[in-house]
Motif scaffolding. Structure first.
Motif, PDB file in Angstrom:
ATOM      1  N   HIS A  66       1.276  -0.876  -0.008  1.00  0.00           N
ATOM      2  CA  HIS A  66      -0.024   0.133   0.392  1.00  0.00           C
ATOM      3  C   HIS A  66       0.657   1.564  -0.098  1.00  0.00           C
ATOM      4  O   HIS A  66       1.884   1.503   0.198  1.00  0.00           O
ATOM      5  CB  HIS A  66      -0.716  -0.184   0.956  1.00  0.00           C
ATOM      6  CG  HIS A  66       0.033   0.317   2.647  1.00  0.00           C
ATOM      7  ND1 HIS A  66       0.390  -0.718   3.038  1.00  0.00           N
ATOM      8  CD2 HIS A  66      -0.060   0.811   3.008  1.00  0.00           C
ATOM      9  CE1 HIS A  66       0.637  -1.183   3.936  1.00  0.00           C
ATOM     10  NE2 HIS A  66       0.544   0.472   4.329  1.00  0.00           N
ATOM     11  N   HIS A  68       1.695   5.134   0.829  1.00  0.00           N
ATOM     12  CA  HIS A  68       1.598   6.531   1.296  1.00  0.00           C
ATOM     13  C   HIS A  68       2.701   7.715   1.268  1.00  0.00           C
ATOM     14  O   HIS A  68       3.653   7.819   0.217  1.00  0.00           O
ATOM     15  CB  HIS A  68       2.513   6.153   3.032  1.00  0.00           C
ATOM     16  CG  HIS A  68       2.583   5.557   3.590  1.00  0.00           C
ATOM     17  ND1 HIS A  68       0.810   5.478   4.642  1.00  0.00           N
ATOM     18  CD2 HIS A  68       2.174   3.383   3.830  1.00  0.00           C
ATOM     19  CE1 HIS A  68       0.938   4.339   5.043  1.00  0.00           C
ATOM     20  NE2 HIS A  68       1.107   3.644   5.246  1.00  0.00           N
ATOM     21  N   HIS A 110       4.686   0.270   0.735  1.00  0.00           N
ATOM     22  CA  HIS A 110       5.803  -0.868   1.647  1.00  0.00           C
ATOM     23  C   HIS A 110       4.546  -1.859   1.646  1.00  0.00           C
ATOM     24  O   HIS A 110       3.298  -1.724   1.474  1.00  0.00           O
ATOM     25  CB  HIS A 110       5.882  -0.446   2.613  1.00  0.00           C
ATOM     26  CG  HIS A 110       5.747   0.151   3.401  1.00  0.00           C
ATOM     27  ND1 HIS A 110       5.626   0.912   5.071  1.00  0.00           N
ATOM     28  CD2 HIS A 110       4.167   0.590   3.565  1.00  0.00           C
ATOM     29  CE1 HIS A 110       4.854   1.080   5.860  1.00  0.00           C
ATOM     30  NE2 HIS A 110       3.580   1.043   4.907  1.00  0.00           N
ATOM     31  N   GLU A 112       3.476  -4.317   5.316  1.00  0.00           N
ATOM     32  CA  GLU A 112       4.520  -4.150   6.997  1.00  0.00           C
ATOM     33  C   GLU A 112       3.664  -6.011   7.429  1.00  0.00           C
ATOM     34  O   GLU A 112       2.683  -5.798   6.856  1.00  0.00           O
ATOM     35  CB  GLU A 112       3.808  -3.413   7.548  1.00  0.00           C
ATOM     36  CG  GLU A 112       4.371  -1.962   7.131  1.00  0.00           C
ATOM     37  CD  GLU A 112       3.474  -1.256   7.482  1.00  0.00           C
ATOM     38  OE1 GLU A 112       3.249  -0.272   8.699  1.00  0.00           O
ATOM     39  OE2 GLU A 112       1.852  -0.804   6.682  1.00  0.00           O
TER      40      GLU A 112
HETATM   41 MN    MN Z   1       1.753   1.511   5.887  1.00  0.00          MN
END
Ligand code: MN
Length: 293
Positions: A66, A68, A110, A112
């Motif tokens: 996703h 940012h 990125h 996570e």
């Molecule tokens: Mn994130």
């Protein structure tokens, strides 16, 4: 003479929600009115209270790729271990006491997830993710990544064996934390023994709040807060004293507000609608790079 910091409110834990399939968090900022302004430069605060995960063969338990843009994501691990990798080629694993300070700025993709050995064995996870806004002048800077290991943190032992303050960002009693930030802010990880006291002095015009992660505390001798309560302070007065009623663990956030318009749309936080449209267009045409499996 010092004046006491006034308290805006003590807020209990909001309901937990899942981020992907690997992080069970409580989004405090969605539950506290006008907090993005009252606690600027902090934009979001997701706290993952201790939660026990079963073992899994899934090596990517967490959240998939996703984007940012326009701010920083700061991830703190207290128990368990969290992995990340991004479209600039940066990445890493953080374990108890470590912090990952990722400046998305102009944009990254990125993922996570729970570190694979941790996920395979299962066990308790406790972590937090904080989004820190960037001022207009730095929203389109190149992305940057700071891996801050537990042993790099500033450490202040409080008098009378009251406890320990770990300085992640900013300073406490002259001891500085390792994080490089774009605007002045403090992030302090505070452990107090029973009856232990910590004192803080924050300029009235700067914003401040704290989360009680464990135990119970009394603030300025009169306001009670217990585990999973978030305390938001008003811009009135300076001095804060926190006394532990039982062994306590706190996270203290403090910073100079960024006095600019905030326009947020999911993972993009900019100053105008036009910049949000630009972020969406840039994302659609692949300008945030690629993330290979
Ligand atoms: Mn994130």
């Amino acid at each position: 003479m010092t004046t006491e910091r006034k308290i805006e409110g003590v807020y209990g834990a909001p309901p937990a929600h899942w981020v992907g399939d690997g992080f069970r968090v409580m989004g405090y900022f969605s539950a506290i009115p006008d907090i993005q302004r009252k606690l600027s430069p902090f934009l979001l605060f997701d706290y993952h209270a201790p939660y026990n995960y079963p073992p899994t063969q899934n090596e990517r338990r967490g959240v998939g790729p996703h984007p940012h843009r326009g701010f920083e994501t700061v991830t703190l691990a207290f128990q368990g271990s969290v992995a990340h990798h991004d479209s600039t080629g940066s990445g890493g694993v953080i374990g108890p006491g470590d912090v990952q300070w990722m400046t998305a700025a102009s944009g990254i993709l990125h993922r996570e997830y729970q570190e694979k050995e941790f996920a395979r064995a299962g066990g308790p996870m406790q972590m937090a993710q904080i989004w820190v806004n960037l001022p207009r002048a730095h929203k389109m800077d190149a992305p940057r990544y700071q891996a801050l290991a537990a042993e790099q943190m500033g450490r202040v032992a409080l008098p009378d064996e009251a406890g320990v303050v770990r300085v992640i960002a900013g300073e406490y009693q002259g001891v500085r934390g390792p994080a490089k930030t774009f605007t002045p802010l403090k992030l302090l990880d505070v452990r107090l023994n029973r009856k232990g006291r910590a004192d803080f002095s924050f300029p009235a015009q700067e914003n401040a709040g704290l989360l009680v992660m464990k135990g119970a505390v009394s603030i300025n001798g009169k306001t009670h807060a217990a585990a999973n309560d978030f305390v938001l302070f008003r811009n009135e007065g300076e001095h804060l004293s926190v006394e532990a009623e039982s062994e306590a663990h706190l996270l203290v956030l403090e910073g100079e507000p960024i006095r600019e318009p905030v326009v947020a749309y999911g993972p993009f936080v900019m100053n105008s609608e036009q910049e949000i449209r630009q972020a969406i267009d840039d994302f659609k045409r692949g300008a945030f790079g690629e993330l290979a499996d």
